[in-house]
Design a protein around this motif. Sequence first.
Motif, mmCIF file in Angstrom:
data_model
loop_
_atom_site.group_PDB
_atom_site.id
_atom_site.type_symbol
_atom_site.label_atom_id
_atom_site.label_comp_id
_atom_site.label_asym_id
_atom_site.label_seq_id
_atom_site.Cartn_x
_atom_site.Cartn_y
_atom_site.Cartn_z
ATOM 1 N N ARG A 39 0.831 -1.481 -0.079
ATOM 2 C CA ARG A 39 -0.236 0.229 -0.085
ATOM 3 C C ARG A 39 0.916 1.057 -0.127
ATOM 4 O O ARG A 39 2.074 1.505 0.954
ATOM 5 N N GLY A 40 -0.148 2.606 -0.694
ATOM 6 C CA GLY A 40 0.703 3.928 -0.659
ATOM 7 C C GLY A 40 2.275 3.588 -1.183
ATOM 8 O O GLY A 40 2.406 2.807 -2.688
ATOM 9 N N ARG A 41 3.282 4.781 -1.038
ATOM 10 C CA ARG A 41 4.462 4.704 -1.789
ATOM 11 C C ARG A 41 5.309 3.211 -2.173
ATOM 12 O O ARG A 41 5.522 2.746 -0.532
ATOM 13 N N LYS A 42 5.751 3.109 -3.213
ATOM 14 C CA LYS A 42 6.162 1.393 -3.627
ATOM 15 C C LYS A 42 8.191 1.730 -2.967
ATOM 16 O O LYS A 42 8.563 2.075 -4.277
ATOM 17 N N SER A 43 8.473 2.924 -1.658
ATOM 18 C CA SER A 43 9.736 2.706 -1.542
ATOM 19 C C SER A 43 10.164 1.580 -1.231
ATOM 20 O O SER A 43 10.056 0.357 -0.905
ATOM 21 N N PHE A 44 11.434 1.100 -1.361
ATOM 22 C CA PHE A 44 12.537 -0.154 -0.594
ATOM 23 C C PHE A 44 12.088 -0.605 0.495
ATOM 24 O O PHE A 44 11.406 -1.768 0.223
ATOM 25 N N ARG A 45 11.885 0.499 1.373
ATOM 26 C CA ARG A 45 11.584 0.256 3.038
ATOM 27 C C ARG A 45 9.678 -0.244 3.223
ATOM 28 O O ARG A 45 10.179 -1.203 3.965
ATOM 29 N N ASN A 46 8.755 0.603 2.262
ATOM 30 C CA ASN A 46 7.647 0.014 2.068
ATOM 31 C C ASN A 46 7.732 -1.447 2.231
ATOM 32 O O ASN A 46 7.022 -2.106 2.586
ATOM 33 N N MET A 47 8.234 -1.585 0.823
ATOM 34 C CA MET A 47 7.611 -2.579 -0.124
ATOM 35 C C MET A 47 8.606 -4.417 0.582
ATOM 36 O O MET A 47 8.020 -5.259 1.613
ATOM 37 N N ALA A 48 9.471 -4.151 1.889
ATOM 38 C CA ALA A 48 9.892 -4.113 2.348
ATOM 39 C C ALA A 48 9.248 -5.117 3.625
ATOM 40 O O ALA A 48 9.004 -6.043 4.328
ATOM 41 N N PRO A 54 12.389 -5.319 7.655
ATOM 42 C CA PRO A 54 13.612 -4.622 7.185
ATOM 43 C C PRO A 54 14.152 -5.012 6.687
ATOM 44 O O PRO A 54 14.970 -4.010 5.597
ATOM 45 N N ARG A 55 15.234 -5.688 6.371
ATOM 46 C CA ARG A 55 16.067 -6.725 6.251
ATOM 47 C C ARG A 55 16.033 -7.198 4.720
ATOM 48 O O ARG A 55 17.123 -7.015 4.501
ATOM 49 N N LEU A 56 15.097 -7.280 4.257
ATOM 50 C CA LEU A 56 15.068 -6.830 3.147
ATOM 51 C C LEU A 56 15.259 -5.899 1.932
ATOM 52 O O LEU A 56 15.627 -5.509 0.995
ATOM 53 N N GLU A 57 15.410 -4.790 3.188
ATOM 54 C CA GLU A 57 15.210 -3.410 2.076
ATOM 55 C C GLU A 57 16.444 -3.094 1.516
ATOM 56 O O GLU A 57 16.486 -2.817 0.456
#
Length: 420
Positions: A39-48, A54-57
């Motif tokens: 949902r929302g902005r598809k930043s690396f952090r949000n997607m992770a 968070p380790r996926l970021e």
Amino acid sequence: MSGHDEPLTDLGAVLFASLPRSDQRRMARTYVRGLLTTRGRKSFRNMAYSLGGPRLEQSLHHFVSCSTWDWTPVTRAVADIMMPVAPPRAWVLRPLVTQREGESTVGVHKRFFAGSGQVLNAQYAVGLWAASPVLSYPLVWRLLLPPEWLQDEARRVRASIPDGFTPETPVECAVGAYLGLPADLRGRLPVVMDVCGIDTAVAVHRLRAARLPFLVRAYRGLHLTAADPGLPGYGAGPLPMYQILAAAKAPRVPVAARAPDRGIPDVRPEAGGAPPAPLPGGEEPPRGLVAAVRVRSPHHPVRPGGRDGHHDPYDLLLFRTRTDTRHRPDEVWLTNMLDADPATLLSLTALPHRVDDSFERVTGCLGMRDFTGRSYGGWNRHATLASAAHAVALHSHGPADLPFGRTFAAEPGHLSVSGV
């Protein structure tokens, strides 16, 4: 489980077959799943956080911004998957302007935009879309790199811009997007260019030099030469295009039929499982031909006895369309398809509005504007994966006009796709 998992697994094997390592292919599917479900902005952090933690970021960032995999074969794979089931009527070139703060995001610069009448700090890109009256999907994206980026060695190195790039105009950027198509797909279909602020004369000459059938939307300031001896102004030399159109008699052409509003899913979070709310351009209003006249190519009056290749004077059709709505102004177009019937031309001029609708309902919601990194390659990989996500979204929810055969219900917490 997401409703996208099965089509993403099936299509991912084709979409990402060109990636050399299995971990890259796995990460490509993960990234597209993030675009589809976050949902929302598809930043690396949000997607992770959406995908598991968070380790996926850092892995997502490295895969897009720092990796070396080539995005061009993925573009080809999207075309191979989509074109047999959703054949396009034309290639449509449309700009993508994304306002940004600061100057660190790749390609960001200050530019005057004729459409808004403002100087904006923004990224400027052009998308090439496979478009039909029913369905449109992006294949190629090209980011315009201005002199501020290409003549600053520190910026070039920081953004990993390959050697050999030179500053482009919007016309060159649009033509470059077209040339980003696989070579065997070029020339099959007409090119419809609707890019506000371009030099229309240059665009026409570039497309004709490439021996392409084309329609180019013309904006104010263009001068042409009347080629019809029966037209007032014939022989007077270059005239403003609106003066030529005003002198032309309105042809007796029937209004084009309303295009069916099917096949465009809605991935906005607020859509839920309900039918999407009406959006501007969501249902193309009927349009008719107001005036049409043959003209001579811009800036090249007939020179007796002179020939200079692609710059010889040549005939074009200048025509004006009007839609059955007060909220959309008349449009003026130039085409080299002199023998095309009016209904075909009218249908082609409606396609940029279908593209805009598809971007608003699908591609934009899948994070096309959301990459804010410094890497030129990162922007291109993100854009290509957004196109792949667009294809997966269409397959996931099987619009009625496509023979995909599956329909998935919207899931709580995920972006939903519902057929229109």
